[in-house]
Design a protein around this motif. Structure first.
Motif, PDB file in Angstrom:
ATOM      1  N   THR A   1     -77.600 -11.264 -19.222  1.00  0.00           N
ATOM      2  CA  THR A   1     -77.289 -12.655 -18.727  1.00  0.00           C
ATOM      3  C   THR A   1     -78.657 -13.441 -18.338  1.00  0.00           C
ATOM      4  OG1 THR A   1     -77.118 -11.434 -16.330  1.00  0.00           O
ATOM      5  CG2 THR A   1     -75.099 -11.747 -17.726  1.00  0.00           C
ATOM      6  N   GLY A   2     -78.676 -14.598 -17.980  1.00  0.00           N
ATOM      7  CA  GLY A   2     -79.575 -15.393 -17.653  1.00  0.00           C
ATOM      8  C   GLY A   2     -80.617 -15.318 -18.483  1.00  0.00           C
ATOM      9  N   ARG A   3     -80.270 -15.575 -20.016  1.00  0.00           N
ATOM     10  CA  ARG A   3     -81.283 -15.795 -21.089  1.00  0.00           C
ATOM     11  C   ARG A   3     -81.916 -17.036 -21.285  1.00  0.00           C
ATOM     12  NH1 ARG A   3     -77.246 -13.978 -25.930  1.00  0.00           N
ATOM     13  NH2 ARG A   3     -79.155 -14.332 -27.087  1.00  0.00           N
ATOM     14  N   VAL A   4     -81.635 -18.087 -20.333  1.00  0.00           N
ATOM     15  CA  VAL A   4     -82.324 -19.228 -20.549  1.00  0.00           C
ATOM     16  C   VAL A   4     -82.630 -19.590 -19.077  1.00  0.00           C
ATOM     17  CG1 VAL A   4     -82.232 -20.041 -22.797  1.00  0.00           C
ATOM     18  CG2 VAL A   4     -80.290 -20.433 -21.150  1.00  0.00           C
ATOM     19  N   ALA A   5     -82.458 -18.799 -18.188  1.00  0.00           N
ATOM     20  CA  ALA A   5     -82.337 -19.288 -16.609  1.00  0.00           C
ATOM     21  C   ALA A   5     -83.647 -19.923 -16.400  1.00  0.00           C
ATOM     22  CB  ALA A   5     -82.548 -17.907 -15.892  1.00  0.00           C
TER      23      ALA A   5
ATOM     24  N   GLU B   1     -75.615 -19.408 -19.601  1.00  0.00           N
ATOM     25  CA  GLU B   1     -76.933 -18.329 -19.496  1.00  0.00           C
ATOM     26  C   GLU B   1     -78.012 -18.938 -18.665  1.00  0.00           C
ATOM     27  OE1 GLU B   1     -77.223 -15.342 -20.618  1.00  0.00           O
ATOM     28  OE2 GLU B   1     -75.216 -15.195 -21.365  1.00  0.00           O
ATOM     29  N   GLY B   2     -77.593 -19.940 -18.001  1.00  0.00           N
ATOM     30  CA  GLY B   2     -78.583 -20.410 -16.581  1.00  0.00           C
ATOM     31  C   GLY B   2     -79.419 -21.609 -16.918  1.00  0.00           C
ATOM     32  N   ALA B   3     -79.193 -22.350 -18.010  1.00  0.00           N
ATOM     33  CA  ALA B   3     -80.156 -23.602 -18.320  1.00  0.00           C
ATOM     34  C   ALA B   3     -79.405 -24.644 -17.460  1.00  0.00           C
ATOM     35  CB  ALA B   3     -79.947 -23.786 -19.763  1.00  0.00           C
TER      36      ALA B   3
ATOM     37  N   TYR C   1     -79.925 -18.145 -28.864  1.00  0.00           N
ATOM     38  CA  TYR C   1     -80.831 -17.283 -29.246  1.00  0.00           C
ATOM     39  C   TYR C   1     -82.415 -17.957 -29.414  1.00  0.00           C
ATOM     40  CZ  TYR C   1     -83.668 -13.902 -31.988  1.00  0.00           C
ATOM     41  OH  TYR C   1     -84.609 -13.363 -32.638  1.00  0.00           O
ATOM     42  N   LEU C   2     -82.248 -19.034 -30.225  1.00  0.00           N
ATOM     43  CA  LEU C   2     -83.295 -19.865 -30.463  1.00  0.00           C
ATOM     44  C   LEU C   2     -83.810 -20.419 -29.301  1.00  0.00           C
ATOM     45  CD1 LEU C   2     -82.280 -21.542 -34.082  1.00  0.00           C
ATOM     46  CD2 LEU C   2     -84.032 -19.578 -33.473  1.00  0.00           C
ATOM     47  N   ALA C   3     -83.047 -20.834 -28.226  1.00  0.00           N
ATOM     48  CA  ALA C   3     -83.684 -21.547 -27.358  1.00  0.00           C
ATOM     49  C   ALA C   3     -84.343 -20.560 -26.351  1.00  0.00           C
ATOM     50  CB  ALA C   3     -82.460 -22.002 -26.635  1.00  0.00           C
ATOM     51  N   SER C   4     -84.083 -19.147 -26.317  1.00  0.00           N
ATOM     52  CA  SER C   4     -84.523 -18.187 -25.501  1.00  0.00           C
ATOM     53  C   SER C   4     -85.935 -17.601 -25.801  1.00  0.00           C
ATOM     54  CB  SER C   4     -83.324 -16.816 -25.159  1.00  0.00           C
ATOM     55  OG  SER C   4     -83.560 -16.065 -26.548  1.00  0.00           O
ATOM     56  N   ASP C   5     -86.727 -17.047 -25.070  1.00  0.00           N
ATOM     57  CA  ASP C   5     -87.799 -16.311 -25.311  1.00  0.00           C
ATOM     58  C   ASP C   5     -87.775 -15.138 -26.411  1.00  0.00           C
ATOM     59  OD1 ASP C   5     -88.992 -18.318 -23.738  1.00  0.00           O
ATOM     60  OD2 ASP C   5     -89.061 -16.923 -22.000  1.00  0.00           O
ATOM     61  N   GLU C   6     -86.603 -14.777 -26.524  1.00  0.00           N
ATOM     62  CA  GLU C   6     -86.159 -13.745 -27.393  1.00  0.00           C
ATOM     63  C   GLU C   6     -86.519 -14.067 -29.013  1.00  0.00           C
ATOM     64  OE1 GLU C   6     -81.917 -12.760 -27.111  1.00  0.00           O
ATOM     65  OE2 GLU C   6     -82.028 -13.047 -24.838  1.00  0.00           O
ATOM     66  N   ALA C   7     -86.597 -15.293 -29.231  1.00  0.00           N
ATOM     67  CA  ALA C   7     -86.825 -15.816 -30.683  1.00  0.00           C
ATOM     68  C   ALA C   7     -88.398 -16.281 -30.761  1.00  0.00           C
ATOM     69  CB  ALA C   7     -86.006 -17.147 -30.868  1.00  0.00           C
TER      70      ALA C   7
END
Length: 252
Positions: free
Chosen positions: A2-6, A30-32, A226-232
């Motif tokens: 959770t909170g992937r784009v917090a 996811e927190g945005a 996914y693309l918005a998150s730091d994972e990408a």
């Protein structure tokens, strides 16, 4: 997870319904902090109210309005980390049927709208320390559909422009990634209208889907997240089909 784009601030165009609405909901989950724009402010406001976001009226063809929208994002949140250039429409016309007026309309909404979004978002995203731009193309830019000449041309331009922007940002060291998504058939109001069942939503089952099935807006929104998150962080300049294998499948 959770909170992937917090802590991130997102701007999503065409956020009142369909793919844009799903993108807004998923990012907010996811927190945005989400600012969504649409030409239909009342529908956009309803989405904003449901996710605790902010709605702005915007015609993406209007260059000045883009400047104002970015300024409003900075006033509200002081930063911008995620831009989703989603706004669009489709007119079904072949090369013989398509008027110059309709061709220019499609290019203005999709290509100029995406161009303005990227151009005017960049300074604030640079100031914010980097981020992610997600441009909405289509499998129509990969395949030959005789009845959507202007739409296909516009989406093809978005694919190429995305790569140029991605390389520019990387070469400049801005820390801004830029990728294009290419949805196939998704259960949205636009597809419902095209299918002759306007306002009649058909539920998309969970689990793996058979060939030629429509996807759910959330299927696209999950990739946006996914693309918005730091994972990408290692993805930029990519063009990614979200189409249940449509483009990969041979058709005879």
């Amino acid at each position: 997870m959770t909170g992937r784009v917090a802590g991130k601030v997102a701007l999503v165009t065409g956020g009142a319904m369909g793919l844009g609405k799903a993108d807004c909901e998923r990012l907010a989950e996811e927190g945005a902090k989400v600012v969504l724009t649409d030409i239909d402010l009342s529908k956009a406001q309803a989405v904003a109210d449901s996710i605790g976001g902010t709605a702005l009226a915007q015609d993406v063809r209007d260059e000045q309005r883009w400047k104002e929208a970015i300024a409003e994002v900075e006033r509200l949140h002081g930063r911008l980390d995620i831009l989703v250039n989603n706004a669009g429409n489709v007119i079904f016309e072949s090369i013989e049927d398509c008027s110059a007026e309709n061709f220019r309309l499609q290019m203005a909404i999709h290509v100029e709208g995406t161009f303005f979004g990227c151009k005017y978002a960049l300074p604030l995203m640079i100031k914010s320390g980097g981020g992610s731009i997600i441009n909405m193309a289509s499998t129509a830019s990969l395949m030959g559909y005789g009845t959507i000449v202007a739409y296909s041309a516009a989406k093809g331009a978005i694919r190429s422009m995305t790569k140029s922007i991605a390389m520019h940002c990387q070469d400049k060291g801005y820390g801004i990634r830029c990728n294009a998504l290419m949805p196939g058939g998704i259960e949205t109001p636009m597809v419902q209208a095209i299918s002759g069942r306007a306002g009649q939503e058909q539920p998309v089952p969970s689990g793996a889907l058979p060939a030629d099935a429509l996807g759910a807006p959330r299927d696209v929104a999950n990739m946006v997240l996914y693309l918005a998150s730091d994972e990408a962080r290692f993805l930029t300049g990519m063009e990614i089909p979200i189409d249940n294998g449509l483009y990969a499948r041979p058709h005879h």
